[in-house]
Design a protein around this motif. Structure first.
Motif, PDB file in Angstrom:
ATOM      1  N   ARG A 141      37.516 -30.147 -15.523  1.00 41.66           N
ATOM      2  CA  ARG A 141      38.371 -30.614 -14.962  1.00 41.66           C
ATOM      3  C   ARG A 141      39.682 -31.393 -16.130  1.00 41.66           C
ATOM      4  O   ARG A 141      40.455 -32.030 -15.718  1.00 41.66           O
ATOM      5  CB  ARG A 141      37.360 -32.297 -15.175  1.00 41.66           C
ATOM      6  CG  ARG A 141      37.168 -31.873 -13.456  1.00 41.66           C
ATOM      7  CD  ARG A 141      36.480 -33.556 -12.215  1.00 41.66           C
ATOM      8  NE  ARG A 141      35.930 -34.427 -13.658  1.00 41.66           N
ATOM      9  CZ  ARG A 141      36.865 -35.659 -13.255  1.00 41.66           C
ATOM     10  NH1 ARG A 141      37.720 -36.006 -12.373  1.00 41.66           N
ATOM     11  NH2 ARG A 141      36.555 -36.693 -14.044  1.00 41.66           N
TER      12      ARG A 141
ATOM     13  N   GLY B 133      42.494 -29.491 -16.582  1.00 42.65           N
ATOM     14  CA  GLY B 133      43.651 -29.519 -15.186  1.00 42.65           C
ATOM     15  C   GLY B 133      43.246 -28.865 -14.069  1.00 42.65           C
ATOM     16  O   GLY B 133      44.394 -28.402 -13.476  1.00 42.65           O
ATOM     17  N   ILE B 134      41.896 -28.268 -14.084  1.00 46.38           N
ATOM     18  CA  ILE B 134      41.666 -27.196 -12.620  1.00 46.38           C
ATOM     19  C   ILE B 134      41.982 -28.606 -11.762  1.00 46.38           C
ATOM     20  O   ILE B 134      40.909 -29.460 -11.834  1.00 46.38           O
ATOM     21  CB  ILE B 134      40.456 -26.741 -12.173  1.00 46.38           C
ATOM     22  CG1 ILE B 134      40.679 -25.085 -14.172  1.00 46.38           C
ATOM     23  CG2 ILE B 134      40.084 -25.962 -12.022  1.00 46.38           C
ATOM     24  CD1 ILE B 134      39.254 -24.810 -14.441  1.00 46.38           C
ATOM     25  N   GLY B 135      42.698 -27.625 -10.916  1.00 47.83           N
ATOM     26  CA  GLY B 135      41.946 -28.828  -9.583  1.00 47.83           C
ATOM     27  C   GLY B 135      41.378 -28.925  -8.557  1.00 47.83           C
ATOM     28  O   GLY B 135      40.776 -27.899  -8.893  1.00 47.83           O
ATOM     29  N   PRO B 136      41.397 -29.970  -8.127  1.00 53.97           N
ATOM     30  CA  PRO B 136      39.711 -30.195  -7.502  1.00 53.97           C
ATOM     31  C   PRO B 136      39.466 -29.485  -6.152  1.00 53.97           C
ATOM     32  O   PRO B 136      38.167 -29.206  -6.371  1.00 53.97           O
ATOM     33  CB  PRO B 136      40.014 -32.093  -6.849  1.00 53.97           C
ATOM     34  CG  PRO B 136      41.797 -31.763  -6.746  1.00 53.97           C
ATOM     35  CD  PRO B 136      42.424 -30.663  -7.606  1.00 53.97           C
TER      36      PRO B 136
ATOM     37  N   ARG C 135      39.380 -25.926  -6.116  1.00 52.39           N
ATOM     38  CA  ARG C 135      39.017 -25.294  -6.922  1.00 52.39           C
ATOM     39  C   ARG C 135      37.559 -25.292  -7.695  1.00 52.39           C
ATOM     40  O   ARG C 135      36.290 -24.903  -7.105  1.00 52.39           O
ATOM     41  CB  ARG C 135      40.070 -24.509  -7.553  1.00 52.39           C
ATOM     42  CG  ARG C 135      39.870 -23.473  -8.368  1.00 52.39           C
ATOM     43  CD  ARG C 135      40.802 -22.201  -8.946  1.00 52.39           C
ATOM     44  NE  ARG C 135      40.051 -21.283  -9.524  1.00 52.39           N
ATOM     45  CZ  ARG C 135      39.816 -19.819  -8.363  1.00 52.39           C
ATOM     46  NH1 ARG C 135      40.355 -20.106  -7.173  1.00 52.39           N
ATOM     47  NH2 ARG C 135      39.113 -18.972  -9.184  1.00 52.39           N
TER      48      ARG C 135
ATOM     49  N   VAL D 188      34.950 -23.314  -5.109  1.00 54.02           N
ATOM     50  CA  VAL D 188      34.778 -22.632  -6.096  1.00 54.02           C
ATOM     51  C   VAL D 188      33.520 -22.789  -6.975  1.00 54.02           C
ATOM     52  O   VAL D 188      32.373 -22.474  -7.462  1.00 54.02           O
ATOM     53  CB  VAL D 188      36.009 -21.537  -6.301  1.00 54.02           C
ATOM     54  CG1 VAL D 188      35.142 -20.240  -7.362  1.00 54.02           C
ATOM     55  CG2 VAL D 188      36.372 -21.696  -5.560  1.00 54.02           C
ATOM     56  N   TYR D 189      34.058 -23.378  -8.466  1.00 52.92           N
ATOM     57  CA  TYR D 189      33.206 -23.633  -9.332  1.00 52.92           C
ATOM     58  C   TYR D 189      31.987 -24.526  -9.150  1.00 52.92           C
ATOM     59  O   TYR D 189      30.645 -23.870  -9.734  1.00 52.92           O
ATOM     60  CB  TYR D 189      33.846 -24.060  -9.990  1.00 52.92           C
ATOM     61  CG  TYR D 189      35.191 -23.752 -11.147  1.00 52.92           C
ATOM     62  CD1 TYR D 189      35.928 -22.802 -10.233  1.00 52.92           C
ATOM     63  CD2 TYR D 189      34.679 -23.420 -12.541  1.00 52.92           C
ATOM     64  CE1 TYR D 189      37.120 -22.036 -11.591  1.00 52.92           C
ATOM     65  CE2 TYR D 189      35.704 -22.878 -13.278  1.00 52.92           C
ATOM     66  CZ  TYR D 189      36.594 -21.863 -12.967  1.00 52.92           C
ATOM     67  OH  TYR D 189      37.259 -21.537 -13.731  1.00 52.92           O
TER      68      TYR D 189
ATOM     69  N   ARG E   6      46.572 -34.106 -14.177  1.00 50.74           N
ATOM     70  CA  ARG E   6      45.734 -32.970 -15.084  1.00 50.74           C
ATOM     71  C   ARG E   6      47.023 -32.433 -15.447  1.00 50.74           C
ATOM     72  O   ARG E   6      46.930 -31.094 -16.490  1.00 50.74           O
ATOM     73  CB  ARG E   6      45.859 -32.158 -13.557  1.00 50.74           C
ATOM     74  CG  ARG E   6      44.364 -32.328 -12.817  1.00 50.74           C
ATOM     75  CD  ARG E   6      44.621 -31.086 -11.448  1.00 50.74           C
ATOM     76  NE  ARG E   6      44.787 -31.407 -10.580  1.00 50.74           N
ATOM     77  CZ  ARG E   6      45.122 -32.053  -9.484  1.00 50.74           C
ATOM     78  NH1 ARG E   6      45.955 -30.540  -9.223  1.00 50.74           N
ATOM     79  NH2 ARG E   6      45.582 -32.151  -8.245  1.00 50.74           N
TER      80      ARG E   6
ATOM     81  N   ASN F 223      30.274 -22.433 -17.542  1.00 52.27           N
ATOM     82  CA  ASN F 223      29.372 -22.113 -15.855  1.00 52.27           C
ATOM     83  C   ASN F 223      28.974 -21.270 -15.652  1.00 52.27           C
ATOM     84  O   ASN F 223      30.092 -19.744 -16.419  1.00 52.27           O
ATOM     85  CB  ASN F 223      31.029 -22.455 -14.857  1.00 52.27           C
ATOM     86  CG  ASN F 223      30.392 -22.853 -13.156  1.00 52.27           C
ATOM     87  OD1 ASN F 223      29.282 -22.124 -13.026  1.00 52.27           O
ATOM     88  ND2 ASN F 223      31.054 -23.336 -12.630  1.00 52.27           N
TER      89      ASN F 223
ATOM     90  N   PHE G  33      30.048 -17.451 -13.500  1.00 56.11           N
ATOM     91  CA  PHE G  33      31.471 -17.254 -13.394  1.00 56.11           C
ATOM     92  C   PHE G  33      31.447 -16.702 -14.779  1.00 56.11           C
ATOM     93  O   PHE G  33      31.378 -16.402 -15.914  1.00 56.11           O
ATOM     94  CB  PHE G  33      32.256 -17.551 -12.966  1.00 56.11           C
ATOM     95  CG  PHE G  33      32.424 -18.077 -11.962  1.00 56.11           C
ATOM     96  CD1 PHE G  33      33.085 -17.513 -11.223  1.00 56.11           C
ATOM     97  CD2 PHE G  33      32.073 -19.722 -11.649  1.00 56.11           C
ATOM     98  CE1 PHE G  33      33.293 -18.033  -9.673  1.00 56.11           C
ATOM     99  CE2 PHE G  33      32.177 -19.509  -9.847  1.00 56.11           C
ATOM    100  CZ  PHE G  33      32.368 -19.323  -9.421  1.00 56.11           C
TER     101      PHE G  33
ATOM    102  N   ALA H  65      45.894 -23.307 -14.679  1.00 51.72           N
ATOM    103  CA  ALA H  65      45.835 -24.792 -14.600  1.00 51.72           C
ATOM    104  C   ALA H  65      46.433 -25.094 -15.704  1.00 51.72           C
ATOM    105  O   ALA H  65      47.255 -26.204 -15.166  1.00 51.72           O
ATOM    106  CB  ALA H  65      44.085 -25.029 -14.223  1.00 51.72           C
TER     107      ALA H  65
END
Ligand SMILES: Nc1ncnc2c1ncn2[C@@H]1O[C@H](COP(=O)(O)OP(=O)(O)OP(=O)(O)O)[C@@H](O)[C@H]1O
Ligand code: SF4
Ligand SMILES: [Mg+2]
Lengths: 336, 338
Positions: free
Chosen positions: A238, A241-244, A246, A250-251, B86, B105, B108, B120
């Protein structure tokens, strides 16, 4: 990876042998005279005794067990007293129906359970979470057998929305068997109307069969997602800035799905057992129904064969799940 | 010069099962461009919550911001949409955290995570290939031994120091203006700690970054920061140039912290810790939050006390004035010159 598969296959043989010992013992200390049964109701005492000696029923249990295993190793599953046919033939006929039903049911449970678990976690303590939890609790609380009867009585009998039972309507064109799974065969043969009909026949039994698994998958996946969403690597994602979307799909999900996968493996076993009840209710001609009829008539060889087949199926599924685990989690992959 | 980051009267509570937990109370803090500020205070005093809340990183619920404003380069951040926030987080503000073991993570590849983060940060405006170039470039910048190899690794295959370098590379890939470093070296062993601090100092210099460095180690802060803000129980109690903090700390809590500094010539078990506990933030005292542990407590300490400027660049939230409290022993004070 290949080493793991080989090791697990070896283990499977040992476990199946154990399963055979247990089933063999239980089936033989159950009341009922196997010689009498094999001879049929019209046989006189002399004929019964003759069969007892002929089939080896007078020998001690351990000897009979060894003989039975020997017979299995020769590829002979024996004969069913009830159907009068070789057990291997019966299983080849009934197993695909059960596999089809169970695969359909577990697919429903996974395809609904995983997203619902995710949604419940993301919307924790909101109305949608409460609604999903209610579904999950009822799945645990309602007995499969009773649920099957209720679905059949209300949706099939009263409202006439679904067929009462069976695999296809009597006027349908059964596709020439390839796998024995009607829906799959129909796809392969291009009979698409039959695909729909086969699935239509499976909806009610699959609902009854999948609800407990659905409930369990939702519960585990929700709890895991809640935990993962609080993990540091989610905070870091977060912060980048990765979107909710994804982050959730995914994560987080790739981490949360691992324990859920273990649960799915267990539930497979429950489902295989559940087919005995559900196939009975919906008169679905699968292995469960076959096993139930064999058990009622103390038909020994089919009981043994069905138990071993279902046991092997359960073990295979769990091997597949362990391999999936390794595919998804690099930490596991390194260990094997 | 206009401040880069300007936090004014920020208050934040957590709505918990036991009641309202007043985690951050009326905090004001600002940072000039190019400045490196240390934020110190004992565990649980709200350092992480403060710096995360400013950029919308504290989950709500349970958190609720009850008052205040946070401006970055003059733009108000509180009340921004998640989408807009964001953009701010990715591009203008970078964060690195305490435990490099848990902030990557596990399932990954490092490269995948870097590429995702970089894309992002650019709002999706660059493709994976370009992001990969940037990632490899950054891995080189943080002095990883074999960037291509680390790019293809999973986190568990790397050491703590390597992972922290990767997190730094990830955070700085977008060339942000502000870096929030939340105890970036606490979880590492001493030699690695020094290397990471060196790297950070180098990058701050190179990239012209402003930085807030959180730590409970004043020694670490002294190495990289020119100014220090001391937090206690959700409030800032003293804010001063690093020299003043060591030479003439005004708040009794700051003095206690200095007393608790490990000194090279004193055995570690001889630390002077401050007796007493944190106040109950479910029901905080109306006056000074340190009163329960303060040896200089007076009757007027029970009325609300705000941060006041007492000398140029030096503010304190205490009724005592310079000269009124005893200063710490000189042995401890010498540390920052060492
Ligand atoms: N989600 C939450 N719900 C309730 N209370 C919380 C939550 N997150 C943090 N807190 C509380 O807020 C206070 C401040 O926490 P914070 O993490 O900012 O401390 P910190 O100063 O960073 O400490 P440390 O040095 O240990 O990192 C703590 O007392 C903590 O219990
Ligand atoms: S305000 Fe009073 S109680 Fe608080 S630190 Fe100063 S002297 Fe101590
Ligand atoms: Mg913290």
């Amino acid at each position: 990876m290949l080493k793991l598969i080989a090791k697990r296959m070896g283990l499977m043989v040992v476990m199946l042998l154990g399963l055979a010992v247990i089933t063999f013992t239980v089936a033989n200390i159950a009341p009922g005279d196997p010689a009498r049964l094999a001879a049929g109701p019209d046989a006189n005492q002399e004929m019964v005794e003759q069969i007892r000696v002929e089939r080896g029923f007078d020998r001690p249990l351990p000897v009979r067990f060894v003989l039975y295993i020997e017979q299995l190793l020769n590829g002979d599953f024996g004969t069913s007293v009830y159907t009068g046919r070789p057990v291997a033939k019966d299983i080849a006929q009934f197993l695909p129906a059960t596999v089809e039903l169970v695969l359909f049911s577990i697919s429903i449970a996974i395809l609904l359970g995983v997203p619902l678990g995710v949604i419940a976690a993301v919307r924790q303590n909101r109305p949608i979470d409460h609604a999903i939890r209610l579904l999950s609790v009822s799945g645990v609380a309602l007995p499969m057998f009773w649920l099957g009867l209720m679905l059949q009585w209300y949706l099939a009998l009263n409202l006439d929305l679904f067929p009462l039972g069976g695999r296809l309507g009597i006027f349908s064109d059964v596709p020439e068997p390839i796998t024995g799974m009607i829906s799959l065969d129909a796809v392969l043969r291009g009979q698409f109307a039959v695909v729909g009909e086969a699935l239509w026949h499976m909806i009610l039994p699959a609902t009854a069969l999948s609800l407990p698994a659905l409930a369990a998958i939702i519960r585990v996946n929700r709890a895991e997602m809640l935990e993962v969403l609080g993990r540091d690597y989610v905070t870091n994602a977060r912060a980048q800035g990765i979107g909710p979307w994804r982050i959730i799909a995914v994560y987080s999900l790739k981490n949360a799905i691992l324990p859920t996968l273990a649960m799915i493996g267990l539930r497979f076993g429950w489902m295989l057992g559940g087919t005995v009840l559900v196939e009975g209710v919906f008169d679905f001609p699968g292995l469960g129904l076959y096993a139930a009829k064999a058990a009622i008539s103390s038909d020994f060889e089919p009981i043994m064969a069905v138990t071993l087949t279902l046991g092997a199926a359960f073990m295979l599924i769990n091997l597949v799940i362990d391999l999936l685990y390794a595919v998804l989690d690099p930490r596991v992959r390194n260990q094997i | 010069m206009d401040p880069l980051l300007d936090i004014q009267n920020l208050s934040l509570v957590f709505d918990t099962f036991d009641g309202t937990y007043h985690a951050i109370d009326d905090v004001s803090l600002s940072l000039k461009p190019g400045e490196a500020l240390g934020l110190v205070g004992e565990t649980g005093c709200g350092k992480s919550v403060l710096t995360r809340a400013a950029f919308g990183l504290v989950p709500s619920p349970p958190a609720r911001i009850t008052q205040g404003s946070v401006k970055l380069d003059g733009m108000e951040l509180l009340g921004l949409s998640d989408r807009a926030l964001r953009q701010v987080r990715g591009r203008q503000v970078a964060m690195i955290f305490q435990d490099p073991m848990t902030y990557l993570n596990p399932v990954f590849k490092v490269g995948t995570q870097l590429v995702d983060a970089i894309r992002a940060q650019h709002g999706g405006a660059i493709d994976r290939k370009a992001a990969r170039e940037i990632a490899l470039d950054m891995l080189e910048k943080v002095h990883l031994p074999n960037p291509l190899r680390q790019f293809e690794s999973y986190p568990h295959e790397l050491s703590g120091g390597m992972r922290q370098r990767i997190l730094i590379a990830m955070a700085l890939a977008a060339r942000p203006k502000l870096l929030i470093a939340d105890e970036p070296t606490t979880a590492l062993d001493v030699t690695i700690q020094a290397q990471i601090l060196d790297l950070m100092a180098e990058l701050v210099d190179d990239m012209n970054l402003s930085m807030i460095m959180i730590s409970h180690d004043l020694g670490v802060v002294a190495q990289v920061c020119s100014r220090v803000a001391v937090m206690y129980a959700g409030k800032i109690v003293e804010d001063a140039p690093i020299r003043d903090i060591f030479d003439s700390p005004l708040h009794p809590y700051t003095q206690g912290l200095l007393g608790a500094l490990p000194h090279p010539f004193r055995p570690a078990d001889d630390l002077e810790s401050i007796p007493g506990n944190l106040p109950d933030l479910l029901d905080p005292p109306p006056g000074c939050r340190f009163a329960g542990r303060c040896t200089y407590r007076r009757p007027e300490c029970t009325v609300p006390i705000s941060l006041e400027n007492v000398e140029p660049g030096h503010s304190v939230a205490c009724v005592l004035r310079p000269g009124e409290a005893a200063t710490t022993d000189s042995a401890t004070k010498d540390l920052n010159h060492a």
